[in-house]
Scaffold this motif. Structure first.
Motif, short mmCIF file in Angstrom:
data_model
loop_
_atom_site.label_atom_id
_atom_site.label_comp_id
_atom_site.label_asym_id
_atom_site.label_seq_id
_atom_site.Cartn_x
_atom_site.Cartn_y
_atom_site.Cartn_z
N GLN A 262 58.08 -42.00 -8.23
CA GLN A 262 59.43 -42.22 -7.69
C GLN A 262 59.36 -42.20 -6.17
N ARG A 263 59.22 -43.37 -5.56
CA ARG A 263 59.04 -43.43 -4.11
C ARG A 263 60.26 -42.93 -3.34
N PHE A 264 61.44 -43.14 -3.91
CA PHE A 264 62.62 -42.68 -3.17
C PHE A 264 62.61 -41.17 -3.01
N ARG A 265 61.97 -40.47 -3.95
CA ARG A 265 61.85 -39.02 -3.82
C ARG A 265 60.85 -38.63 -2.73
N LEU A 266 59.89 -39.53 -2.49
CA LEU A 266 58.89 -39.22 -1.46
C LEU A 266 59.52 -39.13 -0.08
N HIS A 267 60.55 -39.92 0.16
CA HIS A 267 61.23 -39.84 1.45
C HIS A 267 61.85 -38.45 1.64
N GLU A 268 62.34 -37.88 0.55
CA GLU A 268 62.90 -36.54 0.64
C GLU A 268 61.79 -35.52 0.88
N ARG A 269 60.66 -35.68 0.19
CA ARG A 269 59.55 -34.75 0.34
C ARG A 269 58.96 -34.79 1.75
N ALA A 270 58.99 -35.98 2.38
CA ALA A 270 58.37 -36.12 3.70
C ALA A 270 59.03 -35.21 4.73
N ALA A 271 60.30 -34.90 4.49
CA ALA A 271 61.02 -34.06 5.44
C ALA A 271 60.85 -32.57 5.17
N GLU A 272 60.18 -32.24 4.06
CA GLU A 272 60.01 -30.83 3.72
C GLU A 272 58.98 -30.17 4.63
N PRO A 273 59.17 -28.92 5.04
CA PRO A 273 58.18 -28.23 5.88
C PRO A 273 56.91 -27.92 5.09
N GLN A 274 55.80 -27.86 5.80
CA GLN A 274 54.54 -27.49 5.16
C GLN A 274 54.57 -26.03 4.72
#
Length: 540
Positions: free
Chosen positions: A527-539
């Protein structure tokens, strides 16, 4: 549409064209698009130019030399003889070219076309696994490469002959050609014989090869160049796109040679060096991406753009802010445009007083463009939807089922979301597939995922494009590591370097986020649209 008798002895290309029922509708209403049934575009661009304007006209320029049209004619004739006499090339054979922007690679391009063969263009930065995929689908008879770029091609070519150019040895193409007669009888090809297989990245990571005819090569010169760029025989062209890009082939070879102009070929240049070259060589037509225009301004060299008559931008969306910044600092208006490998070159653009800053422009003369909904129906102006185009060029994939996705009801569906206003101007919204357009390069997300996943510390990855002020978009990877592997800056750097060694360096992820797992559907689809959300998550 009736086909004319082919000159191809090797019928691979015609045999692997999609069924005509799957072709887009072609339009040839303009007087400039009335081509004869028999046409070799090398004859039109080179031999005929020498016959009408003379052999002594400057044609190809570098920092150290100038080739005249006569020089290019003689050397391309000699290379054509090498291909035919030494390697048994027959009309219809595919010849793969791998080289930087230099006069010899242009001479090779014309030699292949003169011999009635088919050019397969490849980016100099491609690595062995990528080259192997292209060789598999295009089945070249011979490959030609700059000697400095030979290693990856030698590894990928297996038993296919690899001719090097630029090596100091008797088997080098330049040495072979020097002993040949400098005349050659060009093959009498049909206007609808395939002359070019231009690879383009697919969203599945499997490359596609777009098939273009001899008439197609001239059609973009006789539409976009003729009516928007409006070159003269005194112009000096230059630009940054590789000749393996159809954007570069058109802007640096086809368009200038269609009017008897010359082009400055630059193998590699920083924005500052490009700016200096514009001034030193008195360049009047520049083809490059928005990234380069912005960088030239930031180098404090806006003055270098003031002497350029035509500033052309394509390869990625031109932000209105960049257009206005260039206008304010130079007084020049950038000519924006959208094209594509499937269409060969630009089909929407605007110049001079017809420009609306922020808009890509209007349909180029010879083309029609509409906005469609998901069902293929036109939508009202002001409504976002899918860009649909038809004209004298169009998509024909080499034996690829994705033809059915790109061409629908006679229209070429580019994969871009646009809005058309009531005056016919097109306003870019976003890409509608998994393609990342970064600094003018088309990068398929699955290709980068494949490269990352080869690393032994990676379980799986997902790749997206994120907005970036410098490059339009950047490649960003969300990575699941093997348990126990540290998630730190050192690992990010390691993965980035690994991708640079595995795939073309411009594809490497400039950003990497580590996660425990990737978001997927119940059937296991990413689900690529979810990846955009994950990209903003802190390490963690």
């Amino acid at each position: 549409m009736a086909r004319t008798a082919s000159a191809h002895v090797d019928t691979f290309c015609r045999d692997n064209l999609p069924p005509q029922s799957q072709w887009p509708e072609f339009l040839f209403e303009l007087p400039s698009l009335q081509y004869p049934e028999r046409l070799n575009c090398a004859t039109t661009l080179l031999d005929d130019t020498v016959a009408t304007l003379g052999a002594d006209r400057p044609c190809l320029r570098t920092a150290t030399e100038i080739w005249t049209y006569g020089d290019l004619l003689r050397r391309s004739n000699q290379i054509a003889r090498v291909l035919v006499e030494d390697f048994g090339v027959v009309p219809g054979n595919r010849i793969l070219l791998r080289g930087s922007n230099n006069p010899w690679i242009v001479a090779c391009w014309f030699a292949v076309v003169k011999a009635g063969a088919v050019v397969v263009t490849t980016m100099p930065l491609l690595r062995e696994p990528e080259l192997r995929k292209l060789i598999a689908i295009t089945t070249p008879t011979v490959t030609i490469t700059d000697s400095a770029l030979a290693k990856d091609l030698l590894d990928a070519a297996d038993t296919i002959p690899v001719i090097t150019c630029g090596a100091d040895e008797s088997t080098d193409l330049c040495v072979r050609a020097s002993s040949k007669l400098d005349t050659f009888e060009n093959v009498d090809t049909a206007a609808d014989d395939v002359v070019l297989l231009a690879p383009t990245s697919g969203t599945t990571g499997v490359p596609k090869a777009t098939m273009h005819f001899h008439r197609d090569v001239l059609a973009n010169a006789d539409t976009f160049s003729k009516y928007i760029v409006k070159p003269t025989s005194d112009d000096i062209f230059t630009g940054t796109p590789p000749l393996a890009f159809t954007f570069g082939l058109g802007g640096l070879v086809i368009f200038p040679m269609r009017v008897g102009a010359s082009t400055l070929l630059i193998e590699r240049a920083t924005p500052s060096e490009l700016a200096d070259a514009l001034v030193h060589h008195r360049v009047s037509v520049l083809f490059t991406a928005p990234t380069a225009y912005r960088a030239i301004l930031r180098e404090g060299k806006a003055k270098a753009l003031q002497g350029v008559r035509r500033l052309i931008s394509a390869g990625e969306h031109l932000p209105e802010s960049v257009w206005r910044e260039v206008k304010e600092q130079t007084g020049k208006s950038i000519i924006d445009g959208i094209g594509g490998t499937e269409m060969l070159h630009v089909f929407i653009s605007a110049a001079d007083d017809d420009i609306k800053p922020g808009s890509t422009g209007r349909a180029v003369p010879g083309y029609l463009a509409e906005i469609h909904d998901i069902d293929g129906e036109p939508v009202p102006d002001g409504t976002a939807g899918l860009l649909a185009v038809k004209g004298p060029t169009g998509c024909r994939y080499l034996s690829d089922p994705r033809q059915l996705s790109y061409v629908r009801n006679g229209w070429n569906m580019t994969g871009d979301n646009y809005i058309r206003d009531t005056e016919g101007y097109f306003w870019y919204q976003a890409r509608s597939d998994d393609m990342i357009v970064s600094s003018g390069y088309n990068i398929a997300a699955p290709e980068v995922e494949w490269a990352i996943d080869q690393h032994p510390d990676v379980l799986e990855s997902g790749v997206i494009g994120l907005p970036d002020d410098e490059r339009g978009m950047i490649v960003h990877a969300i990575v699941v590591l093997v348990p126990g592997v540290p998630r730190n800056d050192a690992k990010i750097k390691e993965l980035q370097n690994f991708v640079k060694q595995t795939a073309a360096p411009y594809k490497y992820p400039r950003g990497i986020t580590f996660v425990d797992e990737l978001p997927k559907t119940p059937s296991g689809k990413l689900q690529r649209f979810r990846l955009h959300e994950r990209a903003a998550e802190p390490q963690p």
